[in-house]
Design a protein around this motif. Sequence first.
Motif, mmCIF file in Angstrom:
data_model
loop_
_atom_site.group_PDB
_atom_site.id
_atom_site.type_symbol
_atom_site.label_atom_id
_atom_site.label_comp_id
_atom_site.label_asym_id
_atom_site.label_seq_id
_atom_site.Cartn_x
_atom_site.Cartn_y
_atom_site.Cartn_z
ATOM 1 N N ALA A 152 0.809 -1.218 0.000
ATOM 2 C CA ALA A 152 0.000 0.000 0.000
ATOM 3 C C ALA A 152 0.843 1.269 0.000
ATOM 4 N N LYS A 153 0.392 2.266 -0.770
ATOM 5 C CA LYS A 153 1.070 3.560 -0.811
ATOM 6 C C LYS A 153 0.516 4.526 0.226
ATOM 7 N N ILE A 154 -0.779 4.382 0.543
ATOM 8 C CA ILE A 154 -1.451 5.354 1.409
ATOM 9 C C ILE A 154 -2.330 4.594 2.398
ATOM 10 N N PHE A 155 -2.376 5.082 3.629
ATOM 11 C CA PHE A 155 -3.246 4.500 4.648
ATOM 12 C C PHE A 155 -4.282 5.534 5.071
ATOM 13 N N VAL A 156 -5.538 5.118 5.152
ATOM 14 C CA VAL A 156 -6.608 6.016 5.587
ATOM 15 C C VAL A 156 -7.288 5.408 6.809
ATOM 16 N N SER A 157 -7.425 6.208 7.860
ATOM 17 C CA SER A 157 -8.190 5.802 9.033
ATOM 18 C C SER A 157 -9.292 6.827 9.259
ATOM 19 N N ILE B 260 -3.858 0.880 16.629
ATOM 20 C CA ILE B 260 -2.833 -0.076 16.196
ATOM 21 C C ILE B 260 -2.581 -0.025 14.694
ATOM 22 N N PRO B 261 -3.623 -0.073 13.833
ATOM 23 C CA PRO B 261 -3.340 -0.050 12.386
ATOM 24 C C PRO B 261 -2.600 1.197 11.924
ATOM 25 N N VAL B 262 -2.867 2.353 12.546
ATOM 26 C CA VAL B 262 -2.146 3.571 12.166
ATOM 27 C C VAL B 262 -0.665 3.417 12.496
ATOM 28 N N ILE B 263 -0.368 2.898 13.683
ATOM 29 C CA ILE B 263 1.031 2.665 14.088
ATOM 30 C C ILE B 263 1.710 1.694 13.122
ATOM 31 N N GLU B 264 1.015 0.605 12.799
ATOM 32 C CA GLU B 264 1.581 -0.410 11.913
ATOM 33 C C GLU B 264 1.840 0.154 10.519
ATOM 34 N N ALA B 265 0.884 0.908 9.990
ATOM 35 C CA ALA B 265 1.061 1.483 8.659
ATOM 36 C C ALA B 265 2.260 2.416 8.623
ATOM 37 N N MET B 266 2.400 3.253 9.643
ATOM 38 C CA MET B 266 3.532 4.181 9.696
ATOM 39 C C MET B 266 4.849 3.417 9.785
ATOM 40 N N LEU B 267 4.868 2.298 10.505
ATOM 41 C CA LEU B 267 6.073 1.474 10.582
ATOM 42 C C LEU B 267 6.493 1.001 9.199
ATOM 43 N N PRO C 195 2.265 6.798 4.389
ATOM 44 C CA PRO C 195 1.697 8.048 4.910
ATOM 45 C C PRO C 195 0.251 7.845 5.362
ATOM 46 N N PRO C 196 -0.081 8.202 6.608
ATOM 47 C CA PRO C 196 -1.456 8.053 7.088
ATOM 48 C C PRO C 196 -2.272 9.338 6.904
ATOM 49 N N ILE C 197 -3.529 9.164 6.579
ATOM 50 C CA ILE C 197 -4.492 10.271 6.545
ATOM 51 C C ILE C 197 -5.560 9.934 7.571
ATOM 52 N N VAL C 198 -5.727 10.776 8.580
ATOM 53 C CA VAL C 198 -6.664 10.471 9.666
ATOM 54 C C VAL C 198 -7.476 11.710 10.019
ATOM 55 N N PHE C 199 -8.599 11.483 10.676
ATOM 56 C CA PHE C 199 -9.392 12.589 11.202
ATOM 57 C C PHE C 199 -8.685 13.195 12.410
ATOM 58 N N GLU C 200 -8.717 14.513 12.480
ATOM 59 C CA GLU C 200 -8.176 15.202 13.653
ATOM 60 C C GLU C 200 -9.275 15.266 14.703
ATOM 61 N N ILE C 201 -9.086 14.552 15.815
ATOM 62 C CA ILE C 201 -10.146 14.432 16.811
ATOM 63 C C ILE C 201 -9.706 15.030 18.144
#
Length: 381
Positions: free
Chosen positions: A276-281, A290-297, A301-307
């Motif tokens: 994968a080139k891009i991760f979206v949460s 956990i998946p965000v941490i794993e993808a960054m490892l 590049p992660p794209i996530v909502f700012e909460i």
Amino acid sequence: MKKILIISPWGNDWNLERIKRSPENAYFFKEILKEFEVYHLFLKDKEIGLPLSSNHHLFPIKKFSFRKIPFLFFLELILNNIKIYFKAKEILKEDINVVLCLSSYLFLSGFLIKRFLKKIVILKLFGIFTYFNSNFIKKIFLIPEKLSFLLPFDFIFCIDDGSGGEKLRKITGFPKEKFKILKNSYPLSWRDIELKEKEKIVIGVSALEKCKGFDYFIKAAKEVLKKRKDVIFLICGEGSEEKNLKRLIKKYGIENNFKILGGIPHPMMPNFYLKAKIFVSTNIYGNKTIPVIEAMLFSIPPIVFEIREEKDLIKDGINGFLVPLKDYKRISEKINLLLEDDNLIKEIGKRARDFILKNFKSWEERIKEEIDIIKNFYEIF
């Protein structure tokens, strides 16, 4: 060998080779069984599974379930906790003095065990998102997350998934010295996996539940696919929303470019992260998961909502992107930005990986800290 009773509201979440949701408990059992005789009491759902070793003793009990009548949730919770308490009372005759309850769902049985059986009770919370995402009326009723902090447990572990564990501790006044925030982690062996050339794949990984917001991911994909057809969107996960999400994909006519793969055994996940080139949460409650941490490892590049607390993990435009909550059009803009610039993907991906390696420990290292704290309670006896 020291004895411990571990109580869980989930069945069959300890087999690492089979678990298709969060692997945390599987890694925890793998490590704690090296040093403890584990008496494992859990609510039976479907399959029971097999013990991991000769010192892993399973005690399944049938679960009360009123899922089809949502307003009976608290009756279900109370009945299951009472059932757990009486079963635990039998098991604790084995001269076991420390009890670990996994999840706020067990606040009542944990309290009963401490109050009437005089055992040390440690509670482990996997995020407390329900409290901060309830309206005022719901907060009047002391929901499990808040009650967990108001009862006199000997210690509370809380996973830092971005949902506000430390904030709730301060609100309730639970003693700081009896509380520890735990970061999400990754398998030690994944550090040394050789990274490969990425494909035009955008991936999301999580349970398929409403709170994970995958409908926003699908809507973002629809926007991207209006302009280009050379990208594939994948979701790895299983859950109650699968049919609804597949219907949405069909409604938008993007079935050729968007696939829901179902639950993937955790040891197989590198096969997907490597491509994968891009991760979206699109988790709407917390995105330090956990998946965000794993993808960054894996330099994705992660794209996530700012909460709430995502800025502690992701620096916008540096090691990932933060977008306003539920703004799927901004997600699509960031996907397009990255797809048009491979160098940007590599730069942000490298910084994402470097950040995780510098600031996060592996499961094996983090769980050792938990076990050391649990061991300290044995000095009382």
